[in-house]
Enzyme design. Structure first.
Site, PDB file in Angstrom:
ATOM      1  N   SER A 183       1.148  -1.348   0.073  1.00  0.00           N
ATOM      2  CA  SER A 183       0.328  -0.245  -0.010  1.00  0.00           C
ATOM      3  C   SER A 183       0.932   1.022   0.192  1.00  0.00           C
ATOM      4  O   SER A 183       0.609   1.545  -0.890  1.00  0.00           O
ATOM      5  CB  SER A 183      -0.789   0.155   1.465  1.00  0.00           C
ATOM      6  OG  SER A 183      -1.543   1.222   1.748  1.00  0.00           O
ATOM      7  N   LYS A 187       1.830   4.028  -3.346  1.00  0.00           N
ATOM      8  CA  LYS A 187       1.898   5.128  -3.882  1.00  0.00           C
ATOM      9  C   LYS A 187       2.510   5.857  -4.294  1.00  0.00           C
ATOM     10  O   LYS A 187       2.490   7.030  -4.842  1.00  0.00           O
ATOM     11  CB  LYS A 187       0.261   5.862  -3.231  1.00  0.00           C
ATOM     12  CG  LYS A 187       0.646   5.716  -1.498  1.00  0.00           C
ATOM     13  CD  LYS A 187      -0.598   6.190  -0.653  1.00  0.00           C
ATOM     14  CE  LYS A 187      -0.695   5.643   1.239  1.00  0.00           C
ATOM     15  NZ  LYS A 187      -1.045   4.399   0.834  1.00  0.00           N
TER      16      LYS A 187
HETATM   17  N1  URA Z   1      -0.015   3.707   5.378  1.00  0.00           N
HETATM   18  C1  URA Z   1      -0.522   3.518   4.135  1.00  0.00           C
HETATM   19  O1  URA Z   1      -0.766   4.410   3.470  1.00  0.00           O
HETATM   20  N2  URA Z   1      -0.873   2.105   3.532  1.00  0.00           N
HETATM   21  C2  URA Z   1      -1.254   1.125   5.317  1.00  0.00           C
HETATM   22  O2  URA Z   1      -1.495   0.294   4.945  1.00  0.00           O
HETATM   23  C3  URA Z   1      -1.011   1.720   6.330  1.00  0.00           C
HETATM   24  C4  URA Z   1       0.213   3.610   6.457  1.00  0.00           C
END
Ligand code: URA
Length: 434
Positions: A183, A187
């Site tokens: 995750s 990004k």
């Molecule tokens: N921050 C994120 O961007 N993703 C997660 O899964 C946990 C914290």
């Protein structure tokens, strides 16, 4: 292969091939795979884990679910910072303006509140008018002008993470090393960064409760970055009590303002300065990390970090006066004091319970459709190690509705541990993984 077969194989701890993971991520992003199947897959990953090869493949599929934002037209080294999530963790809003004021270009791709932890985007959106839904062109031009801009996942930036993040939040699948790593990294790497500083939280208020798990998460993210040619450093930091005194979106913005004016809590100031220093060092503004620490300290003391945040708030449509006039932020309508009947020393403040209580009264989400109440939260009056007398106020709960107040107050009350012996101070920064 049918989605149900992929779920079954992951449930049985088999390794999936990169194309199979891509099929899942693409299908879910397009809306062809329904939430219930993806929720089952996430739970299978939660229990069976993922190999390094799977995590890298999943991260790349998520990263490529949108477009890769090219920042090569903006001069300077681009360094971002991300936390794995904590309670009262507002370091992004302090470290990033200090780094930007020192000359680093900081394209901040931030997240929202997840589980009992807060999110930078929700904190920023508590500022009246502040827009996090920038177009990529707006993001680029703000970065060129101010060296700092905040944006979340959009239809364009890692949309798969946006959908998965919201689903994990309501299906008890947040605390998974491969899911957190993919995750965060998807990004972050959807933007053409040069380097990344990670704050991996460990302790009762973090998703990783044990240092060994935090280390594994840090190594996994550093490894994903390295495979994609990015310099990544991770600090493992203590989250056994909330960071600073404020928990809740607008309340945290107030504490950010105080900290950037050098009158903030010492734990928050220390971690924020160290993160900023590492961003400055990786951004090649200084030759050594020690020089970077001096630069970060100077930018805090001369107020340039504070002014940078004000400029960026204004540039993103927010009212910059909120940093001086807290009454312009959303305000709670009621406050309930939590007091102690016992004297002694505060030996623990369970950060997870404080985060849950704060989410319960509206600072977080119970379902992915829920909206956040920016005004509510908790302000601690004490920190671990502090001596207290019977009758002392431990904290105040700020609320706008009494709906879950009683339940939240019980959780908060139970979060405090009091001992008769003085308590040893814990290290805040436990390890560096690079
Ligand atoms: N921050 C994120 O961007 N993703 C997660 O899964 C946990 C914290």
């Amino acid at each position: 292969m049918r989605t149900v077969d992929l779920i079954r194989r992951k449930r049985d701890a088999e390794e999936l091939a990169p194309e199979e993971l891509q099929q899942l991520i693409d299908g879910y992003t397009r809306g062809d795979i329904p939430d219930y199947q993806m929720a089952a897959f996430l739970m299978a990953v939660f229990y069976s884990g993922m190999t390094d090869r799977e995590v890298s493949a999943m991260t790349e599929s998520m990263m490529n679910s949108g477009s890769i934002v090219d920042l090569s037209s903006i001069p300077g080294i681009k360094v971002d910072k991300h936390s794995t999530g904590g309670v009262g963790d507002k370091t992004s809003l302090i470290a990033s303006p200090i780094a930007a004021a020192s000359g680093v270009v900081v394209p901040m791709i931030s997240g929202r509140a997840l589980g009992h932890t807060g999110g930078t985007l929700d904190k920023l959106e508590s500022i009246p008018g502040f827009r996090t839904d920038l177009s990529i062109d707006e993001f680029r031009s703000l970065l060129a002008e101010h060296k700092l801009a905040f944006i979340g996942q959009t239809e364009e930036i890692a949309p798969a993470d946006g959908k998965l993040y919201a689903l994990r939040d309501v299906t008890a699948t947040v605390e998974s090393i491969p899911l957190i790593a993919s995750s965060i990294m998807s990004k972050k790497l959807a933007v053409s960064l040069d380097a990344l500083v990670l704050d991996v939280k460990v302790g009762s208020g973090a998703f990783m409760k044990k240092q060994v798990d935090a280390r594994r998460l840090a190594q996994m993210m550093v490894g994903i970055g390295r495979r994609l040619d990015k310099r990544v450093q991770a600090l493992i930091t203590d989250m056994n009590q909330p960071l600073g005194y404020a928990i809740g979106n607008a309340l945290e913005v107030m504490e950010v303002s105080q900290t950037l004016q050098n009158v903030g809590p010492s734990d928050l100031t220390r971690i924020s300065l160290e993160l900023a220093a590492r961003m400055i060092y990786l951004g090649k503004i200084t030759k050594t990390l020690d020089e970077a620490r001096e630069t970060a300290q100077a930018k805090l003391l001369d107020g340039s970090g504070y002014r940078k945040l004000k400029d960026v708030i204004q540039a993103q449509g927010g009212d910059p006066r909120v940093l001086d006039r807290f009454e312009l932020l959303p305000n709670a309508t009621g406050a309930q004091e939590i007091t102690t009947s016992r004297g002694g020393y505060v030996s623990g403040i369970d950060a997870e319970s404080i985060g849950q209580a704060s989410a319960m009264i509206g600072a977080g989400r119970n379902t992915k459709e829920d909206t956040i109440d920016p005004a509510v939260g908790v302000i601690l009056e004490v920190k671990v190690g502090q001596k207290i007398d019977p009758g002392s106020i431990l904290c105040r709960i700020y609320y706008t509705s009494e709906e879950h107040l009683e339940e939240a107050a019980e959780l908060v009350e139970d979060a405090f541990r009091i001992s008769q012996q003085p308590v040893e101070e814990r290290d805040l920064i436990l390890e560096v993984v690079s």
